[in-house]
Design a protein around this motif. Structure first.
Motif, PDB file in Angstrom:
ATOM      1  N   THR A 136     -28.726  15.545  -2.473  1.00 25.25           N
ATOM      2  CA  THR A 136     -28.200  16.430  -3.506  1.00 25.25           C
ATOM      3  C   THR A 136     -29.342  17.014  -4.316  1.00 25.25           C
ATOM      4  O   THR A 136     -30.416  16.401  -4.412  1.00 25.25           O
ATOM      5  CB  THR A 136     -27.237  15.679  -4.448  1.00 25.25           C
ATOM      6  OG1 THR A 136     -26.747  16.583  -5.455  1.00 25.25           O
ATOM      7  CG2 THR A 136     -27.937  14.517  -5.132  1.00 25.25           C
ATOM      8  N   ASP A 137     -29.123  18.190  -4.880  1.00 27.08           N
ATOM      9  CA  ASP A 137     -30.084  18.792  -5.798  1.00 27.08           C
ATOM     10  C   ASP A 137     -29.578  18.697  -7.225  1.00 27.08           C
ATOM     11  O   ASP A 137     -30.104  19.349  -8.126  1.00 27.08           O
ATOM     12  CB  ASP A 137     -30.349  20.255  -5.431  1.00 27.08           C
ATOM     13  CG  ASP A 137     -29.101  21.128  -5.523  1.00 27.08           C
ATOM     14  OD1 ASP A 137     -28.016  20.593  -5.860  1.00 27.08           O
ATOM     15  OD2 ASP A 137     -29.208  22.345  -5.247  1.00 27.08           O
ATOM     16  N   PRO A 156     -27.071  11.046   2.629  1.00 25.68           N
ATOM     17  CA  PRO A 156     -26.530  12.014   1.648  1.00 25.68           C
ATOM     18  C   PRO A 156     -27.657  12.526   0.758  1.00 25.68           C
ATOM     19  O   PRO A 156     -28.522  11.766   0.326  1.00 25.68           O
ATOM     20  CB  PRO A 156     -25.527  11.177   0.850  1.00 25.68           C
ATOM     21  CG  PRO A 156     -26.012   9.768   0.982  1.00 25.68           C
ATOM     22  CD  PRO A 156     -26.635   9.676   2.358  1.00 25.68           C
ATOM     23  N   ARG A 183     -25.385  20.705  -5.680  1.00 26.33           N
ATOM     24  CA  ARG A 183     -24.807  20.711  -4.332  1.00 26.33           C
ATOM     25  C   ARG A 183     -25.112  19.402  -3.625  1.00 26.33           C
ATOM     26  O   ARG A 183     -26.099  18.726  -3.931  1.00 26.33           O
ATOM     27  CB  ARG A 183     -25.370  21.886  -3.530  1.00 26.33           C
ATOM     28  CG  ARG A 183     -25.033  23.252  -4.108  1.00 26.33           C
ATOM     29  CD  ARG A 183     -25.695  24.357  -3.292  1.00 26.33           C
ATOM     30  NE  ARG A 183     -27.146  24.290  -3.442  1.00 26.33           N
ATOM     31  CZ  ARG A 183     -27.826  24.988  -4.341  1.00 26.33           C
ATOM     32  NH1 ARG A 183     -27.186  25.775  -5.184  1.00 26.33           N
ATOM     33  NH2 ARG A 183     -29.139  24.901  -4.414  1.00 26.33           N
ATOM     34  N   THR A 184     -24.286  19.044  -2.654  1.00 24.36           N
ATOM     35  CA  THR A 184     -24.496  17.848  -1.853  1.00 24.36           C
ATOM     36  C   THR A 184     -24.465  18.208  -0.373  1.00 24.36           C
ATOM     37  O   THR A 184     -23.928  19.252   0.021  1.00 24.36           O
ATOM     38  CB  THR A 184     -23.424  16.775  -2.134  1.00 24.36           C
ATOM     39  OG1 THR A 184     -22.132  17.331  -1.839  1.00 24.36           O
ATOM     40  CG2 THR A 184     -23.460  16.340  -3.585  1.00 24.36           C
TER      41      THR A 184
END
Length: 335
Positions: free
Chosen positions: A263-264, A261, A267-268
């Motif tokens: 993310t930034d 997973p 968002r993921t």
């Protein structure tokens, strides 16, 4: 110009990291403590720079921080490359140009503090390593009597510091690096600027830095585009520029096969490294960006140093500055 001392012993490459070093935020105390490590870089102070003028040592910088002072008659043993041909044409006698080293050379630090720099899987975030590298070079500049300025930029804005001398100059840089890390600017997802943050920062230092200034650019070059390339080339034509390419090991090589997973912060998604196509694309993306920046620097006479989050900052900076000096010395010999 910064000539080098003798090569230090291996033990000198093992400085004690400040106590409580976390690696996820820039702390002012850590940056201030970097002043005790400048000797490991092997950079001499301005008091001994006269040895370089005789051509006896290599320097990592081009030496534009010199002002013409006068012409004098040629004496046996003088460097013929400094002949003053205009005076010779007028007097029909050999004359030599004499230069006076410019005091308080402006040194600018252009530091990338975008959200992408707050990433790291080894030792520290890229933003923290960049701040420590800038602090180390800033202290070394201050010891030589140079004036220190900066452009620190985020995703949506930037902060400029006019060059100032003495401890005030370096401390204003360190305060900015620490404060900007603690209170980063958030990205406005609705914005779609036509000019990248990197390009805007380069525009600002181009408008501020006088010819002959020394510029350290610390970034991961995520939005490296044609505009930024052209501006960097123009900067390298009038200033002495050293690029420090920041990266994390995980950007260079993908993790073992699996689904991760990611993310930034907003968002993921899922990174699938079990796919051969994904791995190939993953590795090629970093390599293309890295080689593009490196090749431009080497072909345009711009200094280039790569600095990973897993690297020893002192060792990598010293080795990188020495490499720049060797290359420029070789180019000068062939000229």
């Amino acid at each position: 110009m910064w000539p080098f001392r003798k090569t230090p012993s291996p033990s000198e490459f093992r400085p004690n990291r400040p106590a409580g070093f976390q690696g996820v935020e820039v702390r002012l105390a850590d940056l201030i403590n970097m002043r005790h490590q400048t000797g490991v870089l092997g950079i001499k102070t301005r008091k001994r720079v006269h040895t370089l003028l005789a051509g006896g040592e290599r320097s990592p910088f081009k030496g534009r921080g010199m002002d013409f002072e006068e012409s004098r008659r040629y004496q046996p043993g003088d460097d013929v490359r400094l002949m003053d041909w205009r005076v010779m044409a007028r007097t029909h006698e050999p004359y030599l140009k004499v230069f006076r080293e410019e005091r308080e050379r402006p040194v600018f630090f252009v530091v990338d503090n975008r959200k992408g720099m707050r990433f790291g899987t080894k030792v520290a975030f890229k933003s923290v390593i960049a701040a420590h590298a800038a602090a180390l070079l800033g202290w070394a500049s201050q010891e030589r009597g140079d004036r220190i300025g900066a452009v620190v930029f985020s995703d949506v804005d930037h902060v400029e510091l006019r060059p100032r001398g003495g401890r005030t100059g370096v401390l204003q840089l360190l305060n900015l690096l620490a404060q900007d890390s603690v209170h980063p600017s958030e990205v406005n997802e609705q914005q779609n600027p036509s000019v990248s943050p990197l390009q805007l920062a380069l525009n600002r230092v181009q408008a501020t830095a006088k010819p002959g200034s020394l510029i350290f650019l610390l970034s991961d070059f995520r939005d490296w585009d044609q505009q930024a390339k052209q501006t960097l080339i123009r900067l390298g034509g009038h200033q002495d520029v050293v690029v420090i390419f920041m990266y994390d090991k995980l950007e260079q090589e993908p993790p073992p096969a699996g689904q991760y997973p990611v993310t930034d912060g907003i968002r993921t998604g899922i990174l699938n490294t079990g796919s051969a196509k994904t791995i190939q694309s993953y590795s090629a993306c970093f390599k293309e960006r890295y080689e593009d920046v490196r090749t431009l620097c080497l072909t345009r006479g711009i200094g280039f140093i790569s600095l990973g989050t897993h690297d020893d900052i002192l060792f990598q900076l010293r080795g990188g500055l020495q490499d720049i000096g060797h290359r420029r010395s070789a180019q000068h010999s062939m000229a």
